[in-house]
Design an enzyme around this catalytic site. Structure first.
Site, PDB file in Angstrom:
ATOM      1  N   TYR A   1      -9.148   3.262  -4.953  1.00  0.00           N
ATOM      2  CA  TYR A   1      -8.291   4.426  -4.806  1.00  0.00           C
ATOM      3  C   TYR A   1      -8.254   5.355  -6.018  1.00  0.00           C
ATOM      4  CZ  TYR A   1      -6.905   1.904  -0.714  1.00  0.00           C
ATOM      5  OH  TYR A   1      -6.935   1.250   0.484  1.00  0.00           O
TER       6      TYR A   1
ATOM      7  N   ASP B   1     -15.554  -1.349   8.075  1.00  0.00           N
ATOM      8  CA  ASP B   1     -16.226  -1.750   6.833  1.00  0.00           C
ATOM      9  C   ASP B   1     -17.295  -2.787   7.136  1.00  0.00           C
ATOM     10  OD1 ASP B   1     -14.496  -0.058   5.582  1.00  0.00           O
ATOM     11  OD2 ASP B   1     -13.190  -1.630   4.772  1.00  0.00           O
TER      12      ASP B   1
ATOM     13  N   SER C   1      -4.307  -4.669   1.103  1.00  0.00           N
ATOM     14  CA  SER C   1      -4.369  -4.626  -0.345  1.00  0.00           C
ATOM     15  C   SER C   1      -5.360  -5.671  -0.834  1.00  0.00           C
ATOM     16  CB  SER C   1      -2.993  -4.920  -0.938  1.00  0.00           C
ATOM     17  OG  SER C   1      -3.114  -5.229  -2.308  1.00  0.00           O
TER      18      SER C   1
ATOM     19  N   ASN D   1     -10.148  -0.624   9.927  1.00  0.00           N
ATOM     20  CA  ASN D   1      -8.894  -0.032   9.464  1.00  0.00           C
ATOM     21  C   ASN D   1      -8.467   1.042  10.441  1.00  0.00           C
ATOM     22  OD1 ASN D   1      -8.715  -1.110   6.485  1.00  0.00           O
ATOM     23  ND2 ASN D   1     -10.841  -0.601   6.923  1.00  0.00           N
TER      24      ASN D   1
ATOM     25  N   GLU E   1     -14.286  -5.644   8.675  1.00  0.00           N
ATOM     26  CA  GLU E   1     -12.966  -5.358   9.235  1.00  0.00           C
ATOM     27  C   GLU E   1     -12.852  -3.913   9.683  1.00  0.00           C
ATOM     28  OE1 GLU E   1     -11.130  -6.183   5.172  1.00  0.00           O
ATOM     29  OE2 GLU E   1      -9.845  -4.570   5.917  1.00  0.00           O
TER      30      GLU E   1
ATOM     31  N   ARG F   1     -11.815   3.272  10.588  1.00  0.00           N
ATOM     32  CA  ARG F   1     -12.895   3.073   9.625  1.00  0.00           C
ATOM     33  C   ARG F   1     -13.339   1.623   9.704  1.00  0.00           C
ATOM     34  NH1 ARG F   1     -10.777   2.897   4.334  1.00  0.00           N
ATOM     35  NH2 ARG F   1     -11.442   0.732   4.242  1.00  0.00           N
TER      36      ARG F   1
ATOM     37  N   GLU G   1       0.806  -1.214   0.000  1.00  0.00           N
ATOM     38  CA  GLU G   1       0.000   0.000   0.000  1.00  0.00           C
ATOM     39  C   GLU G   1       0.841   1.267   0.000  1.00  0.00           C
ATOM     40  OE1 GLU G   1      -3.631  -0.788   2.662  1.00  0.00           O
ATOM     41  OE2 GLU G   1      -2.237  -2.435   2.922  1.00  0.00           O
TER      42      GLU G   1
ATOM     43  N   GLY H   1      -7.424   5.551   4.882  1.00  0.00           N
ATOM     44  CA  GLY H   1      -6.880   6.402   3.821  1.00  0.00           C
ATOM     45  C   GLY H   1      -7.248   7.856   4.028  1.00  0.00           C
TER      46      GLY H   1
END
Lengths: 328, 506
Positions: free
Chosen positions: A230, A271, A153, A287, A285, A269, A17, A291
């Site tokens: 992205y 998901d 990723s 994060n 999951e 974050r 990443e 990002g």
């Protein structure tokens, strides 16, 4: 607006990443400079500690995605150097970034997460775990998703829609991590809920608050893949997601619960999937270093909540110091 | 969620993110949808490190060019042509450079008129200009499968639809091409040109046979289609007889004038001299060339006169053996690269063995290797870069759909020292065997289910997963050093094989 500070922005690294991390870092830098802070950009490599020490910064902004940035490694280093940093501490990072651990914790706490089984590579090589796969197939049913336990990723994430596709999918996922998990595939809508410690003053009693729900609608591929996540224009993001009020509330409540359960701080974050057939929500999951590029979900969600990117970044800095004070 | 006053300091400027996003998105052209970076490319960027042996490059070995000669030529350009070198040049290129190109074409056995040459900024610009000249969104380009990975983003940027014809050891099968053209015709779709790299194809490493070359030209004539003949490596042949270019075959068919009227020829100095010069050329039918010239004006007005003059000076030099220096350099490159090609063949036989099949290139820079179909070479690259420190190009890069080619890889031998070739292939081999062993364990487990056998009885390991198969194409599987090696681009269908076996077991 708070006082000028000297901020190290940690980015890059050697993970898959790296490119996204460099963009997150560049964007954060730009915002910090607009806010009048002094920025020391650091591309995480063999000289990371030297650079951190010689930079003598007030705080580190972790924009380092991928393994080292999210699994607690860098956070542990920053603790050792007594440098306050944004986001979660080492323990929360470890719990969140290892999807197997995170899912076990969620299961124990009764948080809905898709049914799964985990396989370390050694269990297959040394304990004959391959013989357990038929049982897993019966338990989960097809299609299944195979994921490396650690890694953000989408390259390692595989689908298996039939029994004969599973060995290849497993070998593929094992290329990215020594442990993989096989998960029931939940078909439905991709949702993401960012949670922030919503207290601009850095008070110790700041509370985890969910931002508006973002929905990622893939434009071309049937799977919301790495590229589309992205690249501007590959995925349509809808924020706030068009959902019944009760579903939105439930998604936000689940996200805050997971955030607290895993011990996250600053920002994370979460998901989720909204299953099409059952309309149930499932947590996939968490994060811990979401990002921060122009197209990332966290800045978009904050924006939808009326929190501009400057305010978001300022808040993350504030919570970095707050957590440090709190843990002393 | 408390949306009121949850954060201080969000003035009008603070709301940049989502708005910036929308603003750019609204401004982007539709064609940018097809322009995307890929996770695979980003992963490949990570391999550009000193401790990684990279077999991924498309690089010639520029270290073989004599430094003194480079210095001398640059000094001559500087002293003799300062104003000219620093000035704009004509779009079609300097006459002195076109003369060199005519000489290279003659060495390829192809006569061309100087007036039919357009000097370009690398061969890549020819692909861009041909698309700019011929392609409307939705037009079809017929290409080989696999195709040159660098052409894929160009085709995508012009919103071409690409039909890829699966190659075999003799390049593109023309009967397959004809079937595709018939189908396109029936679907009311319009192919504009056929894109081919006939010699030592990138990435496949195969060469189109003479019979197919003749037939391809006939088919193009019958159907009024253009051919883009991409020939960067024609002079880098290490064995066998040189084959005529499609351009010269068509010129022959036209008769009399000696120029082709349906082949656009792409040449470049990148592989026979140096890619840093950024000089290539097109030879094309005049009406096409005129449009390409206009297109080039819009792109960059002209290619660099500095490097064009460098080439002109170079082509005036005599070599140590009394011939033209440039030709002697190409001869030296042939010797140099042949040794590396042979080293690669030996390394593959030693380290890949039965686990793969690969092409035996008679020239050029690349080998195409195909592994067990359940191995995904993008994943293998992720593993190999991390645990072994080695890189290659995953095969999917050579397919426009990004899906086929998943078990193949492109390996460059020309730009890599022999010791590194051996070590690099050894490293990939180790990572591959690790994956095969894991596959062996996993499939052994799967068979247990159908047989009800205990794990102890299950044969595991690499050999089991890739055992011989009656459908291996002719020439494949030979691993004797020095013996003719697999001249194929595809492995047998392992999945079907496996399914069939499972079926029997039940």
């Amino acid at each position: 607006m708070s006082a000028t500070r000297r901020v190290a922005v940690l980015k890059g690294g050697r993970s898959l990443e790296r490119a996204v991390s460099l963009r997150s870092g560049a964007h954060v830098q730009e915002v910090l400079e607009r806010l009048g802070h002094e920025v020391v950009p650091i591309d995480a490599g063999p000289d990371l500690v030297d650079e951190l020490v010689s930079a003598s910064v007030d705080v580190a902004f972790v924009a380092l995605h991928g393994r080292e940035g999210e699994d607690g490694t860098v956070q542990g280093l920053l603790e050792a150097l007594a440098i306050p940093y944004t986001g979660s501490g080492p323990a929360a990072c470890m719990r969140s970034t290892n999807k197997v651990l995170a899912k076990l914790i969620m299961e124990e706490a009764g948080v809905p997460t898709p049914r799964f089984h985990a396989f370390p590579e050694t269990s297959i090589k040394e304990l004959g775990a391959a013989a357990a796969i038929p049982a897993v197939e019966d338990d989960l049913g097809f299609p299944m998703v195979v994921k490396p336990a650690v890694g953000g990723s989408a390259l390692g994430v595989k689908f298996a829609s039939a029994s004969e596709e599973l060995p290849g999918a497993l070998v593929g996922a094992f290329s990215y991590d020594r442990t993989v998990l096989i998960e029931r595939y939940v078909e439905g809508r991709d949702l993401a809920v960012s949670v922030i410690d919503a207290d601009p003053d850095g008070d110790l009693d700041s509370r985890a608050t969910a931002l508006p729900v973002v929905e990622a609608v893939p434009r071309e591929e049937d799977f919301y893949d790495y590229e589309s996540r992205y690249e501007i224009g590959m995925t349509t993001f809808v924020c706030p997601a068009e959902l019944p009020a009760a579903t939105t509330a439930r998604a936000q409540e689940l996200a805050v619960r997971v955030y607290e359960l895993l011990g996250c701080s600053g920002v994370a974050r979460i998901d989720l999937m909204l299953e099409r057939d059952t309309e149930e929500l499932w947590v996939l999951e968490t994060n811990v270093v979401p990002g921060m590029t122009e197209t990332s979900l966290l800045p978009q969600a904050a924006d939808a909540a009326g929190i501009g990117v400057e305010a978001l970044v300022e808040q993350m800095l504030a919570s970095a110091s707050a957590r440090r004070v709190a843990t002393r | 969620m408390d949306r009121s006053g949850s954060a201080g300091g969000h003035g009008p400027r603070a709301r940049a993110t989502a708005h910036e996003l929308e603003r750019y998105e609204a401004l982007f052209a539709a064609r940018t949808r097809g322009m995307k970076s890929s996770a695979m490319r980003e992963m490949m960027a990570l391999t550009e490190r000193p401790d990684v042996i990279s077999l991924a490059g498309g690089l010639p070995d520029t270290s073989t060019f004599p430094p003194e000669l480079y210095a001398k030529l640059m000094a001559q350009v500087a002293a003799g042509s300062t104003a000219r070198a620093l000035q704009y040049g004509p779009t079609e290129g300097l006459a002195v450079t076109v003369r060199c190109i005519v000489e290279v074409m003659a060495a390829e056995g192809t006569e061309v008129e100087p007036s039919e040459v357009l000097v370009t900024t690398g061969g890549q610009q020819v692909i861009d200009l041909v698309c700019k000249t011929l392609i409307d969104p939705g037009d079809v380009i017929v290409a080989e499968a696999p195709t040159y990975p660098g052409a894929v983003p160009t085709f995508s940027a012009y919103q071409a639809e690409v039909e890829q014809i699966e190659m075999d050891a003799d390049g593109m099968p023309i009967d397959e091409l004809e079937r595709t053209l018939d189908r396109l015709h029936a679907e009311g779709r319009r192919p504009k040109f056929i894109y081919t790299v006939p010699n030592f194809q990138n990435p496949g490493g195969v060469t189109m046979s003479i019979a197919r070359r003749r037939r391809l030209v006939e088919v193009a004539r019958e159907r009024e289609l253009l051919i883009l003949e991409d020939n960067p490596y024609g002079l880098l042949r290490y064995e066998g007889e040189a084959l005529p270019t499609l351009y010269s075959l068509d010129a022959e068919a036209v008769g009399g004038r000696g120029t082709s009227d349906l082949v656009i020829y792409l040449g470049t100095f990148s592989k026979i001299l140096a890619p840093g010069l950024r000089l290539g050329w097109a030879v094309a039918p005049r009406p096409v060339l005129e449009k390409m010239n206009l297109g080039k004006q819009g792109s960059d007005l002209c290619s660099s006169p500095v490097t064009q003059l460098f080439v002109a000076e170079y082509f005036d030099q005599r070599g140590a053996r009394g011939g033209p220096a440039w030709l002697e350099y190409v001869e030296d490159l042939r010797v140099h690269y042949r040794a590396r090609r042979d080293a690669m063949m030996r390394a593959l036989a030693e380290h890949f063995g039965d686990g793969a099949v690969w092409t035996h290139p008679q020239g050029g820079l690349f080998v195409w290797a195909t592994l067990d179909e359940r191995i995904d070479t993008t994943d293998l690259l992720a593993l190999a870069r991390k645990t072994e420190g080695v890189a290659f190009v995953p095969g999917r890069a050579a397919y426009v759909d990004g899906r086929r080619g998943g078990s193949s890889m492109r390996l460059n031998f020309a730009g890599v020292a022999e010791a590194d070739i051996h070590e690099g292939i050894g490293r990939i081999g180790r990572a591959m065997r690790q994956q095969l062993a894991l596959l062996g364990s996993l499939t052994a487990g799967r068979r247990d289910r159908t047989r009800g056998a205990g794990p102890g009885e299950a044969p595991a390991g690499a050999e089991q997963a890739v055992d011989g198969d009656a459908t291996v194409p002719p020439g494949a599987g030979s691993t004797e050093p020095g013996a003719p090696l697999a001249d194929v681009v595809e492995l047998p269908r392992r999945g079907e094989h496996l399914r069939a076996r499972r079926g029997n077991d039940r």
